[in-house]
Scaffold this active site. Structure first.
Site: not given
Length: 368
Positions: A54, A170, A172, A198, A202, A288, A290, A293-294
Site C-alpha cells: 500500500e 533412484s 532419475w 537421503t 544423494d 523432501e 526420505g 521421514t515423509l
C-alpha cells in the site's frame, strides 16, 4: 460484488505473488490504486523490511490518490513494526474507498484497520476474491493460527509408488522437466527438510532455481558425512536435529548448528522440531524425504499440503522402497487424505497435489 472489483483485485493478487518466497515472515500483499476505472498506481511487498504494498502504491500515486479506490488482497496493517501503519497512510492520502479481499488474522490487526477506515469515512468492501487471497497467504495464516511453520511434503515416485528399484537405484525417476518444476517449490518456502539417509545417499544441494533455502537434517546418530555438499557450502543455513547427546556433535563440522531433544518411540519429536524452527524464524518447511521421514510427517498429521510427482514407470519388487515409509496406518479410515486433489500433466509425468484432511487417529480407532 461488481465485476470491476474482481478484475482489479485479481491484478492486486498477481502483484502479491511476485513476492513469493521473499517476504517471510510477512504475508504476500499487492495493491492497486484506481481512479475513473483506470489503474493509476500499483505496488507489492518485495521483501521483509521493505515498504508494504500500500505504501509503495500510495507513494507512486502521490496527490492523484485523493478520491481514488485502493484494492488490496489483505487488510492493511494497523500496528508499528519495521514500518509505520499502512492504514494511517491510506487515510492521510485521501483514499475514498478500500476494497479488501480478506481480513488479516494477526490479533494486532484483525479488523482494527477496517474499523479505523470506516471511522474516518473511508468506504470499505470486504471479501472480493477471498478464497484466492486466503490461498496465496496460506503460510502466513497457518503461522498466525498455530504458531507453527506451514509444512509441505513432496515425493517423486513410479506409477506403483516406488522411489528406488529393488537394487536401490533412484536417479532419475521423473523427467528433467518435472524436477525443474519441483525445484521451483524450494523458492517458495523457507527451508527444505530431509532425513539422514537421503543426505548420505544423494548428497543433495537442496537449492531452488533462484533461492538458497535453509537446510534441515534429521539424524538420530549424527553419523553424517562431514564432506557433504551442504555442510561445505551452506553451513550458515544448515540445522541438524538429533536425539543423540550433543557430545556426539564432534562428528560434524564445528559451524553446523545442532539441536538435541529426547527421542520418542518413533525418534525425534517432529512437533518439537517444528516449534524450534518457528522460534528460529522459519515459517515454512518443504519436506523432501526420505521415505521414513515423509511417513512420520504424514502419520503425525503434520503435513498441510502435499505434492506427488508420478512417472509412468512400474518398478515392482518387494525390496523396492515406497515413497512414504514409517509405520503407516493400520486402518483405511486413519489414512491422511487430500481434499479435492488437483491433477496436472508435466511432460510425461503427472503431478497430484492438494491440502491434507487432518485425521484424528484416536477418533478413527474409536469408530472401528
Amino acid at each position: 460484488m461488481m465485476e470491476k472489483d474482481i478484475y482489479f483485485m485479481q491484478k492486486a493478487l498477481e502483484l502479491a505473488k511476485k513476492g513469493q518466497g521473499k517476504t517471510s515472515p510477512n504475508p504476500l500483499v499487492g495493491a492497486v490504486i484506481v481512479k475513473n476505472n483506470k489503474i493509476i498506481s500499483k505496488g507489492f511487498h518485495k521483501k521483509c523490511g521493505l515498504a508494504h504494498a500500500e505504501a509503495v502504491a500510495l507513494k507512486r500515486a502521490g496527490v492523484r490518490a485523493k478520491g481514488a479506490t485502493l484494492y488490496v488482497n489483505l487488510e492493511p496493517c494497523f500496528h508499528f513494526g519495521r514500518t509505520s501503519p499502512c492504514v494511517d497512510k491510506i487515510i492521510k492520502a485521501g483514499i475514498k474507498r478500500v476494497v479488501i479481499a480478506v481480513k488479516d488474522p494477526n490479533p494486532q490487526v484483525k479488523g482494527k484497520s477496517i474499523r479505523k477506515l470506516k471511522k474516518n469515512k473511508v468506504k470499505v468492501s470486504l471479501g472480493v476474491c477471498q478464497k484466492e487471497a486466503s490461498e496465496i497467504n496460506e503460510v502466513f495464516f497457518k503461522n498466525i493460527k498455530d504458531n507453527l511453520p506451514f509444512v509441505v511434503a513432496k515425493a517423486a515416485q513410479s506409477l506403483d509408488g516406488k522411489i528406488t528399484t529393488s537394487l536401490g537405484e533412484s536417479k532419475w525417476i521423473t523427467t528433467d522437466k518435472a524436477r525443474q518444476f519441483s525445484r521451483r517449490f524450494r523458492d517458495r518456502y523457507d527451508a527444505v527438510l530431509i532425513g539422514a539417509e537421503t543426505l548420505r545417499k544423494d548428497d543433495p544441494k537442496l537449492n531452488g532455481l533462484d533461492k538458497i533455502p535453509y537446510k534441515i537434517i534429521i539424524s538420530s546418530s549424527l553419523d553424517l558425512p562431514k564432506n557433504s555438499y551442504i555442510f561445505k557450502n551452506f553451513s550458515n543455513k544448515t540445522y541438524v536435529f538429533t536425539s543423540s547427546n550433543l557430545k556426539a556433535r564432534n562428528k560434524l563440522p564445528k559451524n553446523i548448528k545442532v539441536f538435541s531433544s529426547k527421542a520418542t518411540k518413533e525418534g525425534i519429536s517432529l512437533k518439537k522440531l517444528l516449534n524450534k524452527l518457528y522460534q528460529l524464524g522459519i515459517m515454512s518447511v518443504f519436506v523432501e524425504g526420505g521415505a521414513d521421514t515423509l511417513g512420520r510427517f504424514f502419520s503425525q498429521n503434520l503435513v498441510d499440503k502435499a505434492y506427488f510427482f508420478i512417472a509412468p514407470k512400474i518398478f515392482g519388487g518387494k525390496d523396492a522402497l515406497s515413497s512414504v515409509g514409517g509405520a503407516g496406518v493400520k486402518q483405511i479410515k486413519q489414512s491422511p487424505e487430500l481434499k479435492k486433489p488437483k491433477i496436472e500433466r508435466i511432460g510425461t509425468d503427472i503431478l497430484i497435489w492438494g491440502y491434507l484432511k487432518k485425521v484424528s487417529y484416536a477418533k478413527a480407532r474409536k469408530k472401528s
